[in-house]
Scaffold this motif. Sequence first.
Motif, PDB file in Angstrom:
ATOM      1  N   VAL A  89       0.854  -1.179   0.000  1.00  0.00           N
ATOM      2  CA  VAL A  89       0.000   0.000   0.000  1.00  0.00           C
ATOM      3  C   VAL A  89       0.894   1.234   0.000  1.00  0.00           C
ATOM      4  O   VAL A  89       1.761   1.388   0.866  1.00  0.00           O
ATOM      5  N   LEU A  90       0.684   2.084  -0.988  1.00  0.00           N
ATOM      6  CA  LEU A  90       1.387   3.363  -1.062  1.00  0.00           C
ATOM      7  C   LEU A  90       0.452   4.424  -0.507  1.00  0.00           C
ATOM      8  O   LEU A  90      -0.733   4.460  -0.858  1.00  0.00           O
ATOM      9  N   GLY A  91       0.971   5.252   0.367  1.00  0.00           N
ATOM     10  CA  GLY A  91       0.116   6.253   0.986  1.00  0.00           C
ATOM     11  C   GLY A  91       0.925   7.323   1.674  1.00  0.00           C
ATOM     12  O   GLY A  91       2.064   7.606   1.299  1.00  0.00           O
ATOM     13  N   ARG A  92       0.320   7.895   2.709  1.00  0.00           N
ATOM     14  CA  ARG A  92       1.013   8.923   3.482  1.00  0.00           C
ATOM     15  C   ARG A  92       0.417   8.988   4.879  1.00  0.00           C
ATOM     16  O   ARG A  92      -0.712   8.560   5.107  1.00  0.00           O
ATOM     17  N   TYR A  93       1.233   9.490   5.778  1.00  0.00           N
ATOM     18  CA  TYR A  93       0.793   9.788   7.136  1.00  0.00           C
ATOM     19  C   TYR A  93       0.601  11.290   7.228  1.00  0.00           C
ATOM     20  O   TYR A  93       1.381  12.065   6.666  1.00  0.00           O
ATOM     21  N   SER A  94      -0.395  11.712   7.979  1.00  0.00           N
ATOM     22  CA  SER A  94      -0.518  13.125   8.343  1.00  0.00           C
ATOM     23  C   SER A  94      -0.895  13.191   9.813  1.00  0.00           C
ATOM     24  O   SER A  94      -1.621  12.336  10.315  1.00  0.00           O
ATOM     25  N   ALA A  95      -0.329  14.184  10.487  1.00  0.00           N
ATOM     26  CA  ALA A  95      -0.577  14.363  11.919  1.00  0.00           C
ATOM     27  C   ALA A  95       0.100  15.644  12.376  1.00  0.00           C
ATOM     28  O   ALA A  95       0.902  16.243  11.658  1.00  0.00           O
ATOM     29  N   THR A  96      -0.213  16.029  13.616  1.00  0.00           N
ATOM     30  CA  THR A  96       0.440  17.166  14.256  1.00  0.00           C
ATOM     31  C   THR A  96       1.086  16.678  15.541  1.00  0.00           C
ATOM     32  O   THR A  96       0.422  16.030  16.367  1.00  0.00           O
ATOM     33  N   ASN A  97       2.369  16.977  15.691  1.00  0.00           N
ATOM     34  CA  ASN A  97       3.086  16.537  16.877  1.00  0.00           C
ATOM     35  C   ASN A  97       2.621  17.334  18.086  1.00  0.00           C
ATOM     36  O   ASN A  97       2.562  18.570  18.048  1.00  0.00           O
ATOM     37  N   ARG A  98       2.280  16.648  19.165  1.00  0.00           N
ATOM     38  CA  ARG A  98       1.774  17.313  20.380  1.00  0.00           C
ATOM     39  C   ARG A  98       2.821  18.205  21.031  1.00  0.00           C
ATOM     40  O   ARG A  98       2.496  19.267  21.536  1.00  0.00           O
ATOM     41  N   ALA A  99       4.065  17.779  21.048  1.00  0.00           N
ATOM     42  CA  ALA A  99       5.118  18.528  21.749  1.00  0.00           C
ATOM     43  C   ALA A  99       5.516  19.807  21.014  1.00  0.00           C
ATOM     44  O   ALA A  99       5.793  20.822  21.646  1.00  0.00           O
ATOM     45  N   THR A 100       5.535  19.764  19.662  1.00  0.00           N
ATOM     46  CA  THR A 100       6.024  20.920  18.902  1.00  0.00           C
ATOM     47  C   THR A 100       4.909  21.719  18.242  1.00  0.00           C
ATOM     48  O   THR A 100       5.131  22.866  17.858  1.00  0.00           O
ATOM     49  N   GLY A 101       3.753  21.091  18.042  1.00  0.00           N
ATOM     50  CA  GLY A 101       2.677  21.745  17.313  1.00  0.00           C
ATOM     51  C   GLY A 101       2.885  21.748  15.809  1.00  0.00           C
ATOM     52  O   GLY A 101       2.086  22.316  15.064  1.00  0.00           O
ATOM     53  N   LYS A 102       3.947  21.095  15.333  1.00  0.00           N
ATOM     54  CA  LYS A 102       4.248  21.052  13.900  1.00  0.00           C
ATOM     55  C   LYS A 102       3.486  19.910  13.229  1.00  0.00           C
ATOM     56  O   LYS A 102       3.406  18.801  13.759  1.00  0.00           O
ATOM     57  N   SER A 103       2.991  20.206  12.031  1.00  0.00           N
ATOM     58  CA  SER A 103       2.281  19.197  11.240  1.00  0.00           C
ATOM     59  C   SER A 103       3.224  18.533  10.267  1.00  0.00           C
ATOM     60  O   SER A 103       4.263  19.085   9.911  1.00  0.00           O
TER      61      SER A 103
END
Length: 137
Positions: A89-103
């Motif tokens: 499966v080819l795909g991607r992850y997306s999220a925001t890091n809790r510690a830095t607030g960076k996506s």
Amino acid sequence: MPAHDLASTAPADVVRRQYLASATGDLQMWRTAVADDVEWIEAAGFPLAGTYRTPDGVIKGVFEQLAAAWDGWVTHDDTYVVDGERVVVLGRYSATNRATGKSMSVRVAHCFIVRGGRIVRFEQIVDSAGVHAAMTP
């Protein structure tokens, strides 16, 4: 996923069920998609790098850790390539890091082996640099 696919043992359907269960937090459904002795490999360089065994090992070592460190973690399963019991499966992850607030939004490839209607092996290939960039203040 259509209801009839929820009972299917076709490798791609089993993998799709795993993604659906993971996305909705339905760990009972997720457990039906993986073997009791599943081998789950998180890539070298990824924050959770290592090999996890058993559904409980994956839940504690991977899913709970991701939920603790990231907001809105989503795995987008874009393209399926099936060769018998192997599903890539080819795909991607997306999220925001809790510690830095960076996506982040990073490319991934997931390699599964499905036997007897259950995932027996998973291997992650991921752009870990993008993950680490989101984790770095």
